[in-house]
Design a protein around this motif. Structure first.
Motif, PDB file in Angstrom:
ATOM      1  N   ASP A 105       0.892  -1.366   0.016  1.00 15.82           N
ATOM      2  CA  ASP A 105       0.167   0.015  -0.148  1.00 15.82           C
ATOM      3  C   ASP A 105       0.842   1.338   0.026  1.00 15.82           C
ATOM      4  OD1 ASP A 105      -2.318  -1.524   0.231  1.00 15.82           O
ATOM      5  OD2 ASP A 105      -2.426  -1.335   2.131  1.00 15.82           O
ATOM      6  N   LEU A 106       1.853   1.187   0.604  1.00 17.23           N
ATOM      7  CA  LEU A 106       2.833   2.542   0.903  1.00 17.23           C
ATOM      8  C   LEU A 106       3.548   2.653  -0.268  1.00 17.23           C
ATOM      9  CD1 LEU A 106       3.997   4.869   2.487  1.00 17.23           C
ATOM     10  CD2 LEU A 106       5.717   3.052   3.677  1.00 17.23           C
ATOM     11  N   VAL A 107       3.935   1.565  -0.905  1.00 12.42           N
ATOM     12  CA  VAL A 107       4.607   1.918  -2.314  1.00 12.42           C
ATOM     13  C   VAL A 107       3.575   2.519  -3.380  1.00 12.42           C
ATOM     14  CG1 VAL A 107       5.806   0.793  -4.313  1.00 12.42           C
ATOM     15  CG2 VAL A 107       6.457   0.153  -1.974  1.00 12.42           C
ATOM     16  N   ARG A 108       2.446   1.869  -3.501  1.00 13.82           N
ATOM     17  CA  ARG A 108       1.662   2.501  -4.247  1.00 13.82           C
ATOM     18  C   ARG A 108       1.203   3.918  -3.968  1.00 13.82           C
ATOM     19  NH1 ARG A 108      -1.984  -0.887  -3.268  1.00 13.82           N
ATOM     20  NH2 ARG A 108      -3.264   0.643  -2.017  1.00 13.82           N
ATOM     21  N   GLU A 109       0.956   3.969  -2.644  1.00 15.00           N
ATOM     22  CA  GLU A 109       0.785   5.312  -2.363  1.00 15.00           C
ATOM     23  C   GLU A 109       1.583   6.542  -2.616  1.00 15.00           C
ATOM     24  OE1 GLU A 109      -2.335   8.344  -1.072  1.00 15.00           O
ATOM     25  OE2 GLU A 109      -2.407   6.264  -1.554  1.00 15.00           O
ATOM     26  N   CYS A 110       2.991   6.195  -2.237  1.00 17.55           N
ATOM     27  CA  CYS A 110       4.109   6.931  -2.641  1.00 17.55           C
ATOM     28  C   CYS A 110       4.023   7.455  -3.940  1.00 17.55           C
ATOM     29  CB  CYS A 110       5.320   6.360  -2.127  1.00 17.55           C
ATOM     30  SG  CYS A 110       7.064   7.195  -2.431  1.00 17.55           S
ATOM     31  N   MET A 111       4.159   6.447  -5.011  1.00 19.96           N
ATOM     32  CA  MET A 111       4.140   6.830  -6.405  1.00 19.96           C
ATOM     33  C   MET A 111       2.873   7.622  -6.845  1.00 19.96           C
ATOM     34  SD  MET A 111       5.193   3.001  -7.519  1.00 19.96           S
ATOM     35  CE  MET A 111       5.610   3.100  -9.635  1.00 19.96           C
ATOM     36  N   PHE A 210      -1.336   3.491 -14.954  1.00 22.60           N
ATOM     37  CA  PHE A 210      -0.154   2.969 -15.198  1.00 22.60           C
ATOM     38  C   PHE A 210       0.650   2.757 -13.799  1.00 22.60           C
ATOM     39  CE2 PHE A 210       4.311   3.945 -15.766  1.00 22.60           C
ATOM     40  CZ  PHE A 210       4.838   2.827 -16.488  1.00 22.60           C
ATOM     41  N   ILE A 211       0.542   3.795 -12.826  1.00 23.17           N
ATOM     42  CA  ILE A 211       1.081   3.746 -11.589  1.00 23.17           C
ATOM     43  C   ILE A 211       0.603   2.661 -10.877  1.00 23.17           C
ATOM     44  CG2 ILE A 211       1.376   4.836  -9.372  1.00 23.17           C
ATOM     45  CD1 ILE A 211       1.656   7.569 -11.092  1.00 23.17           C
ATOM     46  N   ARG A 212      -0.843   2.511 -10.482  1.00 27.17           N
ATOM     47  CA  ARG A 212      -1.271   1.455 -10.057  1.00 27.17           C
ATOM     48  C   ARG A 212      -0.842  -0.013 -10.441  1.00 27.17           C
ATOM     49  NH1 ARG A 212      -5.264   2.830  -6.448  1.00 27.17           N
ATOM     50  NH2 ARG A 212      -6.020   5.009  -6.609  1.00 27.17           N
TER      51      ARG A 212
END
Length: 232
Positions: A105-111, A210-212
């Motif tokens: 979750d944190l990686v996705r939220e950061c991006m 794309f990011i997700r």
């Protein structure tokens, strides 16, 4: 009897006069106006092609006034980077410290937050500028590396170390894992400032989708099998 001379005009009666407090506010605003104008021109024209005279003109001041605040074009560029990007790292670090979710979750939220606050703004053009002109201007490339690339990698590494520490990620090559997370964001930046504006290809890429997808691919490639879960 000779008529008394008229009283001297008040500030408000003189067409070119400006109240002191208004002049002071204008002076305080000038650095921000110059940085805003410089960001526009650096992104539009690149570093080499941008002239300080253009920046001053767009900000509504003289070249001499610009040099009072920024002694050179390199100093102006550095101030733009600090204002638009570097100043965000403390904010992002604080958010990392208080993030309640797991590492995926944190990686996705950061991006996603990077896209919202940098990638989808004018500031994203700075990355393309540096990548295009680094060979001609090593000083700005070194500065950008120190002020943006290295702090960004430190932040991402902390995210990944958090995941390893919590038992969510396997023991990985953290340096190259950082590059793997940054790479999709650089791709988006280059797309936005090259093919992205072309009508014929705009529909081919939705940045948030794309990011997700990239976050899902990255994190499910890093997670232990028993820590995997569907990504919302």
């Amino acid at each position: 009897m000779t008529a008394a001379p008229p009283p001297p005009p008040r500030d408000s009666d003189a067409p070119d006069a400006e109240p002191r407090h208004k002049r002071e506010r204008r002076k305080d605003a000038r650095p921000g106006e110059l940085l805003d104008a410089a960001l526009d021109l650096f992104v539009e024209k690149g570093f080499a092609a941008t002239r300080v005279e253009e920046v001053a003109s767009r900000a509504g001041v003289s070249k001499g006034t610009l040099f009072l605040y920024f002694p050179s074009k390199v100093d102006l560029f550095k101030a733009v980077v600090r204002e638009a990007i570097t100043g965000r790292f403390d904010e992002w670090t604080a958010e990392l410290e208080h993030f309640p979710g797991d590492t995926a979750d944190l990686v996705r939220e950061c991006m996603l937050r990077w896209w919202e606050r940098i990638g989808n703004t004018r500031a994203s053009g700075i990355t393309k500028l540096v990548m295009s002109e680094a060979g001609s201007f090593p000083e700005i490339a070194t500065f950008y590396t120190q002020e943006v690339v290295e702090p960004g990698n430190v932040l991402i590494r902390r995210i990944l170390e958090r995941g390893v520490r919590r038992g969510e990620l396997r023991d990985i090559d953290l340096d190259n894992a950082c590059h793997s997370i940054v790479a999709p964001m650089i791709f988006l930046t280059m797309w936005k400032h090259s093919l992205g504006p072309c009508c014929a290809v705009q529909h081919l890429l939705d940045p948030e989708t794309f990011i997700r997808a990239q976050a899902d691919i990255l994190t499910h490639g890093l997670l232990k099998p028993d820590a995997r879960k569907p990504t919302p």
